[in-house]
Write a protein that holds these residues in place. Structure first.
Motif, PDB file in Angstrom:
ATOM      1  N   THR A  29      25.792  35.219  37.788  1.00 14.49           N
ATOM      2  CA  THR A  29      26.443  34.132  38.522  1.00 14.49           C
ATOM      3  C   THR A  29      27.783  33.764  37.902  1.00 14.49           C
ATOM      4  O   THR A  29      28.781  33.580  38.611  1.00 14.49           O
ATOM      5  N   SER A  30      27.814  33.665  36.581  1.00 14.57           N
ATOM      6  CA  SER A  30      29.077  33.314  35.911  1.00 14.57           C
ATOM      7  C   SER A  30      30.115  34.412  36.076  1.00 14.57           C
ATOM      8  O   SER A  30      31.315  34.133  36.235  1.00 14.57           O
ATOM      9  N   GLU A  31      29.671  35.674  36.077  1.00 13.87           N
ATOM     10  CA  GLU A  31      30.618  36.780  36.249  1.00 13.87           C
ATOM     11  C   GLU A  31      31.199  36.789  37.661  1.00 13.87           C
ATOM     12  O   GLU A  31      32.384  37.103  37.854  1.00 13.87           O
ATOM     13  N   LEU A  32      30.393  36.436  38.647  1.00  9.05           N
ATOM     14  CA  LEU A  32      30.924  36.332  40.012  1.00  9.05           C
ATOM     15  C   LEU A  32      31.964  35.221  40.110  1.00  9.05           C
ATOM     16  O   LEU A  32      32.987  35.376  40.798  1.00  9.05           O
ATOM     17  N   VAL A  36      35.994  35.558  41.142  1.00 11.44           N
ATOM     18  CA  VAL A  36      36.693  34.745  42.141  1.00 11.44           C
ATOM     19  C   VAL A  36      37.957  34.127  41.543  1.00 11.44           C
ATOM     20  O   VAL A  36      39.040  34.139  42.161  1.00 11.44           O
ATOM     21  N   LEU A  37      37.845  33.591  40.331  1.00 14.32           N
ATOM     22  CA  LEU A  37      39.008  32.980  39.680  1.00 14.32           C
ATOM     23  C   LEU A  37      40.094  34.014  39.402  1.00 14.32           C
ATOM     24  O   LEU A  37      41.293  33.727  39.530  1.00 14.32           O
ATOM     25  N   ALA A  38      39.689  35.222  39.023  1.00 13.59           N
ATOM     26  CA  ALA A  38      40.673  36.274  38.749  1.00 13.59           C
ATOM     27  C   ALA A  38      41.393  36.699  40.020  1.00 13.59           C
ATOM     28  O   ALA A  38      42.584  37.016  39.998  1.00 13.59           O
ATOM     29  N   ILE A  39      40.681  36.705  41.129  1.00 18.57           N
ATOM     30  CA  ILE A  39      41.327  37.040  42.413  1.00 18.57           C
ATOM     31  C   ILE A  39      42.309  35.947  42.813  1.00 18.57           C
ATOM     32  O   ILE A  39      43.434  36.218  43.266  1.00 18.57           O
ATOM     33  N   VAL A  40      41.916  34.695  42.643  1.00 23.30           N
ATOM     34  CA  VAL A  40      42.801  33.582  42.979  1.00 23.30           C
ATOM     35  C   VAL A  40      44.012  33.551  42.052  1.00 23.30           C
ATOM     36  O   VAL A  40      45.138  33.254  42.477  1.00 23.30           O
ATOM     37  N   GLN A  41      43.824  33.909  40.780  1.00 20.05           N
ATOM     38  CA  GLN A  41      44.893  33.854  39.788  1.00 20.05           C
ATOM     39  C   GLN A  41      45.927  34.950  39.994  1.00 20.05           C
ATOM     40  O   GLN A  41      47.092  34.790  39.599  1.00 20.05           O
ATOM     41  N   ALA A  42      45.529  36.061  40.614  1.00 20.78           N
ATOM     42  CA  ALA A  42      46.429  37.218  40.732  1.00 20.78           C
ATOM     43  C   ALA A  42      47.649  36.883  41.565  1.00 20.78           C
ATOM     44  O   ALA A  42      47.540  36.362  42.680  1.00 20.78           O
ATOM     45  N   GLU A  43      48.820  37.175  41.002  1.00 17.87           N
ATOM     46  CA  GLU A  43      50.075  36.980  41.734  1.00 17.87           C
ATOM     47  C   GLU A  43      50.491  38.243  42.465  1.00 17.87           C
ATOM     48  O   GLU A  43      51.209  38.183  43.460  1.00 17.87           O
ATOM     49  N   PHE A  52      40.972  38.520  34.083  1.00 13.13           N
ATOM     50  CA  PHE A  52      39.542  38.744  34.313  1.00 13.13           C
ATOM     51  C   PHE A  52      38.829  39.127  33.011  1.00 13.13           C
ATOM     52  O   PHE A  52      37.741  38.623  32.711  1.00 13.13           O
ATOM     53  N   GLY A  53      39.455  40.023  32.210  1.00 11.95           N
ATOM     54  CA  GLY A  53      38.832  40.449  30.966  1.00 11.95           C
ATOM     55  C   GLY A  53      38.697  39.325  29.961  1.00 11.95           C
ATOM     56  O   GLY A  53      37.628  39.127  29.362  1.00 11.95           O
ATOM     57  N   LEU A  54      39.785  38.558  29.762  1.00 10.65           N
ATOM     58  CA  LEU A  54      39.743  37.470  28.787  1.00 10.65           C
ATOM     59  C   LEU A  54      38.779  36.370  29.220  1.00 10.65           C
ATOM     60  O   LEU A  54      38.004  35.853  28.408  1.00 10.65           O
ATOM     61  N   LEU A  55      38.831  36.007  30.497  1.00 16.00           N
ATOM     62  CA  LEU A  55      37.950  34.946  30.978  1.00 16.00           C
ATOM     63  C   LEU A  55      36.484  35.387  30.957  1.00 16.00           C
ATOM     64  O   LEU A  55      35.592  34.578  30.659  1.00 16.00           O
ATOM     65  N   SER A  56      36.228  36.678  31.258  1.00 19.52           N
ATOM     66  CA  SER A  56      34.852  37.178  31.203  1.00 19.52           C
ATOM     67  C   SER A  56      34.296  37.071  29.792  1.00 19.52           C
ATOM     68  O   SER A  56      33.153  36.633  29.589  1.00 19.52           O
TER      69      SER A  56
END
Length: 354
Positions: A29-32, A36-43, A52-56
């Motif tokens: 659940t946390s990885e999903l 989502v946050l990594a997709i929103v963050q992508a410019e 995504f790697g650091l936040l994971s």
């Protein structure tokens, strides 16, 4: 049905985070959420892989350590009220997130500024919202489970109170006719009937040894044999070493009762009721066979209701491993139960009829 480990924790609304499955679900659940946050963050592009790697890494470490702390403190948390336990869990997670945030920022930003502290505050706010949502989900899931157990107990009570009037009247008439000609058999029938009533009043046992349930079946069949005589033939095939196998009370006896009531009684020539219990691997298979009942008989509806009732109780107590099936083949009606192999905690097995 899986129960929480440890005394005093079975009514705790937070699942046991010491279990691999619970931790795995939290990680997924946390990885999903991280995805989502990594997709929103992508410019540019679909996803920011560095983010995504650091936040994971950050989320997985905080999830694992928080789960470990809650697991270690589970028994203490279970003694608190729901509100205090929730506040304690929120405090544990926020302190854990704060510690990892300070450590990560000390590595990435040796001289933290206002922007760094704002980032930490955002992480804490996001963690707070997520924890509150997860706790709310756990609480609702726990309430649903308690309601399901209450419904199961109500079904058990209804099943235990369902001694059929026709069976009672037939039994009393049989006993009355035996008093003058065979008082010993009449006394045995009274004892068997009283044991059936006693079992119908025991509503606090969720699981009992198979030996006790089989003894109840034998007492019921002994009474019916007095009435049906040679029309009722019994075939017992009970495997060795299954005396302590756990089974819900009044699971097999209603199936045997249905076999007599629907399969033997309507037939002038009678028939054979076969009761079988065998262990295969990690499961125990129980089988009740009788001549195929008349599908046009209205009494068959009661048979389906009894099967549905038993199926509900099996699912509530054992979950998916427990299976109830019924089938027709060559004019033979068969009901099969599959139970996970485990011993009952019940004591004081009833006296076995010989």
């Amino acid at each position: 049905m899986l129960t929480d480990q440890g005394a005093g924790t079975s009514d705790f609304f937070v699942p046991d985070l010491c279990r691999v499955r619970a931790v795995f679900l939290l990680l997924v659940t946390s990885e999903l959420l991280v995805l989502v946050l990594a997709i929103v963050q992508a410019e540019a592009g679909w996803i920011d892989w560095n983010y995504f790697g650091l936040l994971s890494l950050f989320v997985q470490w905080t999830t694992l350590t928080s789960a470990a702390l809650i697991c270690l403190l589970r028994q203490r948390l279970a003694r608190l009220s729901v509100a205090r336990a929730s506040l304690s869990i929120v405090a544990i997670v926020l302190l854990d997130v704060l510690a990892f945030s300070l450590f990560a920022d000390s590595v990435l930003h040796p001289q933290p500024g206002i922007a760094v502290w704002q980032g930490i505050a955002k992480k804490l706010l996001l963690a707070l919202l997520i924890v509150l949502m997860v706790l709310r989900y756990f609480y609702l899931q726990h309430q649903w489970q308690q309601q399901r157990e209450a419904e199961m107990q109500a079904h058990l009570t209804a099943l235990q109170a369902r001694i059929q009037p026709h069976f009672l009247f037939n039994s009393m008439n049989t006993i009355a006719s035996l008093i003058a000609v065979n008082p010993d058999k009449a006394e045995d029938a009274v004892l068997d009937l009283s044991e059936l009533f006693r079992a119908s009043l025991r509503t606090f046992d969720q699981l009992i040894p198979l030996a006790r349930e089989l003894d109840l079946c034998k007492r019921y069949l002994a009474i019916e044999a007095l009435r049906l005589g040679d029309r009722l033939t019994l075939d017992w095939q009970i495997g060795a070493g299954l005396e302590h196998q756990a089974i819900p009370p009044l699971t097999l006896q209603p199936l045997v009762e249905n076999a007599v009531y629907h399969g033997i009684q309507p037939r002038p020539e009678g028939g054979t009721v076969r009761i079988e219990a065998q262990a295969r691997g990690n499961f125990v298979y129980l089988l009740v066979q009788n001549p195929k009942p008349d599908q046009n008989d209205r009494q068959h509806e009661g048979n389906r209701m009894a099967l549905a009732n038993i199926q509900l109780r099996l699912q509530a107590l054992f979950g998916e491993p427990a299976v109830l099936k019924h089938s027709h083949q060559n004019d033979i009606y068969t009901v099969t139960l599959r139970l996970p192999r485990q011993s009952a905690n019940g004591r004081g097995n009833a006296r076995t009829r010989t």
